[in-house]
Design a protein around this motif. Structure first.
Motif, PDB file in Angstrom:
ATOM      1  N   LEU A   8      48.847 128.142   8.462  1.00  9.53           N
ATOM      2  CA  LEU A   8      50.235 128.578   8.278  1.00  9.53           C
ATOM      3  C   LEU A   8      51.212 127.457   8.619  1.00  9.53           C
ATOM      4  O   LEU A   8      52.250 127.297   7.963  1.00  9.53           O
ATOM      5  CB  LEU A   8      50.506 129.809   9.134  1.00  9.53           C
ATOM      6  CG  LEU A   8      49.767 131.085   8.709  1.00  9.53           C
ATOM      7  CD1 LEU A   8      49.955 132.184   9.749  1.00  9.53           C
ATOM      8  CD2 LEU A   8      50.225 131.562   7.343  1.00  9.53           C
ATOM      9  N   ASN A   9      50.887 126.658   9.618  1.00 15.01           N
ATOM     10  CA  ASN A   9      51.717 125.517   9.991  1.00 15.01           C
ATOM     11  C   ASN A   9      51.858 124.540   8.825  1.00 15.01           C
ATOM     12  O   ASN A   9      52.903 123.914   8.651  1.00 15.01           O
ATOM     13  CB  ASN A   9      51.107 124.814  11.200  1.00 15.01           C
ATOM     14  CG  ASN A   9      52.047 123.818  11.850  1.00 15.01           C
ATOM     15  OD1 ASN A   9      53.249 124.043  11.926  1.00 15.01           O
ATOM     16  ND2 ASN A   9      51.503 122.718  12.345  1.00 15.01           N
ATOM     17  N   GLY A  10      50.802 124.441   8.017  1.00 14.28           N
ATOM     18  CA  GLY A  10      50.817 123.534   6.875  1.00 14.28           C
ATOM     19  C   GLY A  10      51.197 124.200   5.563  1.00 14.28           C
ATOM     20  O   GLY A  10      51.106 123.577   4.501  1.00 14.28           O
ATOM     21  N   GLY A  11      51.602 125.481   5.614  1.00 13.64           N
ATOM     22  CA  GLY A  11      52.017 126.167   4.401  1.00 13.64           C
ATOM     23  C   GLY A  11      50.888 126.778   3.608  1.00 13.64           C
ATOM     24  O   GLY A  11      51.059 127.130   2.445  1.00 13.64           O
TER      25      GLY A  11
ATOM     26  N   LEU B 215      44.629 120.785   7.806  1.00  9.95           N
ATOM     27  CA  LEU B 215      45.422 121.968   7.456  1.00  9.95           C
ATOM     28  C   LEU B 215      46.887 121.843   7.871  1.00  9.95           C
ATOM     29  O   LEU B 215      47.793 122.234   7.125  1.00  9.95           O
ATOM     30  CB  LEU B 215      44.803 123.214   8.081  1.00  9.95           C
ATOM     31  CG  LEU B 215      43.626 123.829   7.329  1.00  9.95           C
ATOM     32  CD1 LEU B 215      42.975 124.926   8.168  1.00  9.95           C
ATOM     33  CD2 LEU B 215      44.068 124.379   5.981  1.00  9.95           C
ATOM     34  N   ASP B 216      47.153 121.319   9.054  1.00 12.67           N
ATOM     35  CA  ASP B 216      48.531 121.231   9.556  1.00 12.67           C
ATOM     36  C   ASP B 216      49.458 120.442   8.646  1.00 12.67           C
ATOM     37  O   ASP B 216      50.674 120.664   8.662  1.00 12.67           O
ATOM     38  CB  ASP B 216      48.534 120.566  10.938  1.00 12.67           C
ATOM     39  CG  ASP B 216      48.108 121.501  12.049  1.00 12.67           C
ATOM     40  OD1 ASP B 216      48.902 122.381  12.416  1.00 12.67           O
ATOM     41  OD2 ASP B 216      46.984 121.340  12.558  1.00 12.67           O
ATOM     42  N   THR B 217      48.918 119.517   7.884  1.00 12.68           N
ATOM     43  CA  THR B 217      49.755 118.593   7.099  1.00 12.68           C
ATOM     44  C   THR B 217      49.684 118.851   5.592  1.00 12.68           C
ATOM     45  O   THR B 217      50.172 118.047   4.804  1.00 12.68           O
ATOM     46  CB  THR B 217      49.335 117.138   7.389  1.00 12.68           C
ATOM     47  OG1 THR B 217      47.909 117.012   7.229  1.00 12.68           O
ATOM     48  CG2 THR B 217      49.706 116.739   8.813  1.00 12.68           C
ATOM     49  N   PHE B 218      49.095 119.981   5.184  1.00  9.95           N
ATOM     50  CA  PHE B 218      48.906 120.257   3.757  1.00  9.95           C
ATOM     51  C   PHE B 218      50.242 120.231   3.009  1.00  9.95           C
ATOM     52  O   PHE B 218      50.423 119.480   2.045  1.00  9.95           O
ATOM     53  CB  PHE B 218      48.221 121.611   3.580  1.00  9.95           C
ATOM     54  CG  PHE B 218      47.731 121.888   2.185  1.00  9.95           C
ATOM     55  CD1 PHE B 218      46.392 121.738   1.867  1.00  9.95           C
ATOM     56  CD2 PHE B 218      48.596 122.323   1.192  1.00  9.95           C
ATOM     57  CE1 PHE B 218      45.924 122.010   0.583  1.00  9.95           C
ATOM     58  CE2 PHE B 218      48.151 122.592  -0.093  1.00  9.95           C
ATOM     59  CZ  PHE B 218      46.801 122.436  -0.396  1.00  9.95           C
ATOM     60  N   GLY B 219      51.188 121.062   3.422  1.00  7.42           N
ATOM     61  CA  GLY B 219      52.468 121.145   2.728  1.00  7.42           C
ATOM     62  C   GLY B 219      53.269 119.857   2.774  1.00  7.42           C
ATOM     63  O   GLY B 219      53.772 119.392   1.725  1.00  7.42           O
ATOM     64  N   PRO B 220      53.443 119.248   3.941  1.00 10.23           N
ATOM     65  CA  PRO B 220      54.159 117.970   3.978  1.00 10.23           C
ATOM     66  C   PRO B 220      53.523 116.908   3.087  1.00 10.23           C
ATOM     67  O   PRO B 220      54.226 116.124   2.443  1.00 10.23           O
ATOM     68  CB  PRO B 220      54.087 117.581   5.460  1.00 10.23           C
ATOM     69  CG  PRO B 220      54.021 118.892   6.167  1.00 10.23           C
ATOM     70  CD  PRO B 220      53.164 119.771   5.289  1.00 10.23           C
ATOM     71  N   PHE B 221      52.181 116.878   3.047  1.00 10.81           N
ATOM     72  CA  PHE B 221      51.508 115.923   2.160  1.00 10.81           C
ATOM     73  C   PHE B 221      51.870 116.182   0.700  1.00 10.81           C
ATOM     74  O   PHE B 221      52.065 115.238  -0.080  1.00 10.81           O
ATOM     75  CB  PHE B 221      49.990 115.990   2.338  1.00 10.81           C
ATOM     76  CG  PHE B 221      49.242 115.124   1.372  1.00 10.81           C
ATOM     77  CD1 PHE B 221      49.131 113.758   1.589  1.00 10.81           C
ATOM     78  CD2 PHE B 221      48.686 115.652   0.214  1.00 10.81           C
ATOM     79  CE1 PHE B 221      48.478 112.940   0.680  1.00 10.81           C
ATOM     80  CE2 PHE B 221      48.031 114.850  -0.694  1.00 10.81           C
ATOM     81  CZ  PHE B 221      47.923 113.484  -0.463  1.00 10.81           C
TER      82      PHE B 221
END
Length: 426
Positions: A84-87, A317-323
């Motif tokens: 969820l942190n990574g979207g 997982l934490d950086t999925f969305g920002p990536f």
């Protein structure tokens, strides 16, 4: 009933939409061209944001099984927090556990553990030298050569002998040829011990096996630029195969990592390894040209002590969305392509197992038609990215138990603005 208004991306178009959803059922009830005023909607996102159907990661290692031996690395709760942190709103967990899910009983015992968390978790069953298919439909994972865990094959004939029993099944392959790995096991570096030739050979073998046994095949965390040619050719001749690529293989190369200290380089060890710049560029181009089917992190958390000793695997997982914002803004990848590889593709993969698993848990009923699409009857799960708010990756912001990321210190051009899961803003 709630309404959200935003610029929305699907694989077909980018448009400003009003999406209504029922918080009780967790399902989308209406999708239309945006006409409501800001005061008339419950959730409003301006032009700096882009909304996708909730993103999914179909290749992660949550580390939890009935043994509990590896939950110090990660468990289903911390996995879901990181997701969820990574979207990310749904994940699919790999089977290389101390007690791997390889039959009905072991699969369902592990499946029961996933019910304590809100984020949907699909489980792969493992294929090993003496396994047989389950009595219900699930995705399978075959490790062609040694990786983390004990569930792998030591030679290609043994894999062939087992796959004859898995005709028409959904099988994902970790493509590294065991015989080439054995021949290079005494080389000096991790990259030399797991050369690109091992991936290329395994790719050819996997494609032949997929065709031979009419499998619904998937090649995991692909890294070899040269091998993409064989995959594209196989697709063109009708082989039922799809392909994942990871953020780390798209972002890093051996040339870039060579500028880091030896200790830092150890932390980037994974299977298959980070490749050369030409491989990285080939993967980026393959994404742009529509040859990649899934963005998948291969989220594989380990303790810092294990990484220092040379254990393979990176959290993601934490950086999925920002990536994803880096792909859109820096690499100029069409958001419609992102919708395909991060939302719709993973959604299709997840959704095809709903009817099979529905018979074993009422929880699936609240997911309606499933995930990945901004359409009536699908889960009201959304990933909203802010393309104007950069994010520096810092340890304090990570939710994974590993408390480390291959992107620590990197700044992505955007960030995750909001995440909705089954009608609830998280």
């Amino acid at each position: 009933m709630k309404t959200i208004q935003a610029n929305c991306a699907t694989s077909k178009k980018i448009a400003r939409l009003d999406i209504t959803f029922d918080e009780t059922t967790g399902l989308i009830t209406g999708v239309s061209e945006a006409k409501k005023t800001r005061a008339e909607v419950d959730y409003y996102y301006g032009d700096e944001c882009l909304l996708f159907a909730g993103m999914g990661d179909i290749h992660i290692h949550a580390r939890e099984d009935v043994s509990g031996k590896n939950t110090y690395k990660e468990d289903f709760h911390s996995t879901c927090c990181a997701a969820l942190n990574g979207g990310v709103v749904h994940v699919a967990d790999m089977p290389n556990n101390p007690i791997p899910p390889i039959d009905d009983e072991s699969y369902l015992n592990k499946f029961k553990l996933t019910k304590k968390v809100d984020v949907p978790i699909l489980l792969y069953a493992g294929i090993g030298p003496s396994t047989r298919p389950l009595t219900f439909t699930v995705p399978y994972k075959a490790y062609m050569g040694p990786s983390i865990g004990e569930l792998f094959f030591k030679d290609n004939q043994s894999l062939d002998d087992v796959l004859v029993h898995y005709k028409n099944q959904h099988v994902s392959f970790h493509c590294e040829d065991p015989e080439i790995l054995e021949a290079h096991k005494t080389e000096a570096t991790h990259g030399e011990r797991r050369p690109v030739s091992a991936e290329l050979m395994a790719t050819d073998i996997a494609l032949k096996l997929i065709e031979k046994y009419n499998l619904k095949g998937k090649l995991c965390h692909y890294s070899a630029g040269e091998g993409l040619k064989a995959i594209i050719a196989a697709k063109k001749r009708g082989v039922n195969v799809t392909c994942e690529v990871t953020p780390q293989h798209l972002y890093y190369s051996m040339e870039r990592l060579s500028k880091k200290s030896p200790l830092e380089q150890t932390f980037f060890q994974m299977n298959p390894p980070i490749r050369g710049e030409s491989d990285r560029e080939a993967l980026i181009n393959a994404v742009k040209e529509g040859h990649i089917d899934y963005l998948a992190t291969d989220h594989a958390p380990h303790s810092e002590e294990e990484k220092i000793k040379g254990t393979s695997g990176l959290p993601g997982l934490d950086t999925f969305g920002p990536f994803v914002t880096w792909l859109i803004l820096d690499q100029k990848i069409d958001p419609k392509t992102i919708a395909q590889i991060a939302s719709e593709g993973p959604g299709i993969f997840f959704n095809q197992f709903l009817s099979s698993l529905n018979n074993r848990s009422d929880i699936f009923k609240k997911w309606g038609n499933g995930f990945g699409f901004l359409e009536v009857g699908f889960s009201a799960s959304f990933t909203v990215l802010d393309l104007k708010s950069p994010m520096k990756v810092e340890k304090k912001d990570l939710k994974t138990k590993a408390q480390w990321s291959p992107f620590l210190g990197e700044t992505f051009p955007g960030s995750v603005k909001s995440v909705y899961l089954c009608g609830k803003k998280m």
